[in-house]
Design an enzyme around this catalytic site. Structure first.
Site, short mmCIF file in Angstrom:
data_model
loop_
_atom_site.label_atom_id
_atom_site.label_comp_id
_atom_site.label_asym_id
_atom_site.label_seq_id
_atom_site.Cartn_x
_atom_site.Cartn_y
_atom_site.Cartn_z
N GLU A 1 1.13 -2.57 9.48
CA GLU A 1 2.53 -2.21 9.30
C GLU A 1 3.27 -3.28 8.50
O GLU A 1 4.06 -2.97 7.61
CB GLU A 1 3.21 -1.98 10.65
CG GLU A 1 2.68 -0.79 11.43
CD GLU A 1 2.79 0.51 10.65
OE1 GLU A 1 3.75 0.66 9.86
OE2 GLU A 1 1.91 1.37 10.82
N HIS B 1 6.11 2.84 1.82
CA HIS B 1 5.39 2.25 2.96
C HIS B 1 4.20 3.12 3.35
O HIS B 1 3.09 2.61 3.51
CB HIS B 1 6.37 2.10 4.13
CG HIS B 1 5.73 1.72 5.43
ND1 HIS B 1 5.79 0.44 5.95
CD2 HIS B 1 5.01 2.45 6.33
CE1 HIS B 1 5.14 0.42 7.09
NE2 HIS B 1 4.66 1.62 7.35
N GLU B 2 4.43 4.43 3.49
CA GLU B 2 3.36 5.32 3.90
C GLU B 2 2.28 5.45 2.82
O GLU B 2 1.09 5.51 3.12
CB GLU B 2 3.93 6.70 4.23
CG GLU B 2 4.86 6.72 5.44
CD GLU B 2 4.21 6.15 6.68
OE1 GLU B 2 2.98 6.32 6.86
OE2 GLU B 2 4.92 5.54 7.50
N HIS C 1 -0.31 2.73 2.83
CA HIS C 1 -1.40 2.94 3.78
C HIS C 1 -2.54 3.71 3.12
O HIS C 1 -3.71 3.43 3.36
CB HIS C 1 -0.90 3.73 5.00
CG HIS C 1 -0.04 2.96 5.93
ND1 HIS C 1 -0.33 1.68 6.33
CD2 HIS C 1 1.12 3.29 6.57
CE1 HIS C 1 0.60 1.25 7.18
NE2 HIS C 1 1.49 2.20 7.34
#
Length: 299
Positions: A216, A142-143, A146
């Site tokens: 997100e 997930h990070e 980004h």
């Protein structure tokens, strides 16, 4: 620049472009108004605003790391964390970011950096203690999404423009008050600058919050598709949110200013309402992951 294997998101790209355009426009308006009002100090206004912007852009990752108490770790110091990042980098075909750990019991993670080559992924000690390996991998994916989508840099810059407008405006207000006894127009100038600042800050705040909520969901989707295990990410979300609720409020208050950059907000129920929330609700995130899981399970 070479693309990664993270699923592209045109919706995120269009929102980032729109956010930067409108906030950049607001920023130019503020500087322009200050230049007009402070005719004798226009060079200072331009140099000061430009220097702050450039400095923040180049050192944003260091500022974030320092503020969060993150420290870069070697593979010997954090072998499991590095191994997970290595696997994801190979899977996503992207450069390995710097890996850091923040000494905090609040289970969370964040990414920072102005581009992929300068990126850093950080996990807290609280997160590392609580998550299973596949859950941790989902959070890290997930990070890293980004970083791959470049929305980390956009969020950093977008947030800073609003803050910068406030700093410049406060400086102008102090100058105006200082010469208010000699210049009858100073009071009018102060009112105008204050009004412009309030509009800039409010609009930039709302734009960054709207972008934050969408990014997100985009990161959840990209991570689930890359790893092929949306259930692991859903499990991590549920566990992190539940564990955060058990953390003392004083510790959560320290982390709250960084909510927009966290995997999960320090306060899952934000008192100001959904319009000002930095993250989508847990239910929205889990519902999306459930749909992805169903899609991946189809023949």
């Amino acid at each position: 620049m070479a693309q990664t294997r993270f699923a592209p998101d045109r919706g995120l790209t269009s929102r980032m472009v729109a956010t930067m355009f409108f906030i950049g426009l607001l920023y130019v308006v503020v500087v322009g108004v200050l230049v007009v009002l402070l005719k004798g100090a226009w060079a200072f206004v331009l140099l000061f605003s430009g220097a702050l912007f450039i400095g923040q852009f180049w050192f944003s990752d260091r500022i974030a790391a320092f503020s969060m108490g993150a420290r870069e770790v070697t593979p010997e110091q954090a072998p499991e964390l590095h191994a997970a990042v290595d696997r994801l980098c190979a899977l996503a075909d992207m450069p390995k970011p710097r890996v850091a750990v923040a000494d905090s019991d609040v289970p969370n993670a964040f990414a920072t950096g102005r581009n992929r080559k300068n990126a850093m992924v950080c996990a807290t000690t609280g997160l590392l203690r609580r998550l299973e390996p596949e859950e941790l991998e989902g959070v890290l994916a997930h990070e890293m999404s980004h970083v791959a989508h470049r929305d980390v840099a956009v969020m950093t810059i977008a947030s800073f423009l609003g803050v910068l407008a406030g700093l410049i405006t406060r400086s102008a207000i102090w100058s105006g008050f200082g010469r208010s006894n000699r210049d009858s127009n100073a009071a009018v100038a102060v009112l105008i600058v204050t009004a412009v600042s309030a509009v800039v800050y409010a609009v930039s705040f709302l734009l960054t919050r709207l972008l934050s909520r969408y990014r997100e969901l985009s990161a959840d989707r990209a991570a689930a598709l890359l790893t092929g295990r949306p259930s692991a990410l859903a499990s991590a979300l549920t566990k992190v949110t539940g564990q955060i609720a058990r953390i003392p409020t004083r510790d959560l208050r320290k982390a709250e200013p960084f909510n927009a950059f966290f995997f999960a907000p320090a306060f899952s129920k934000e008192s100001a309402g959904r319009l000002l929330a930095s993250h989508p609700t847990l239910e929205q995130r889990l519902d999306q992951l459930s749909r992805i899981s169903a899609q991946l399970g189809r023949p």
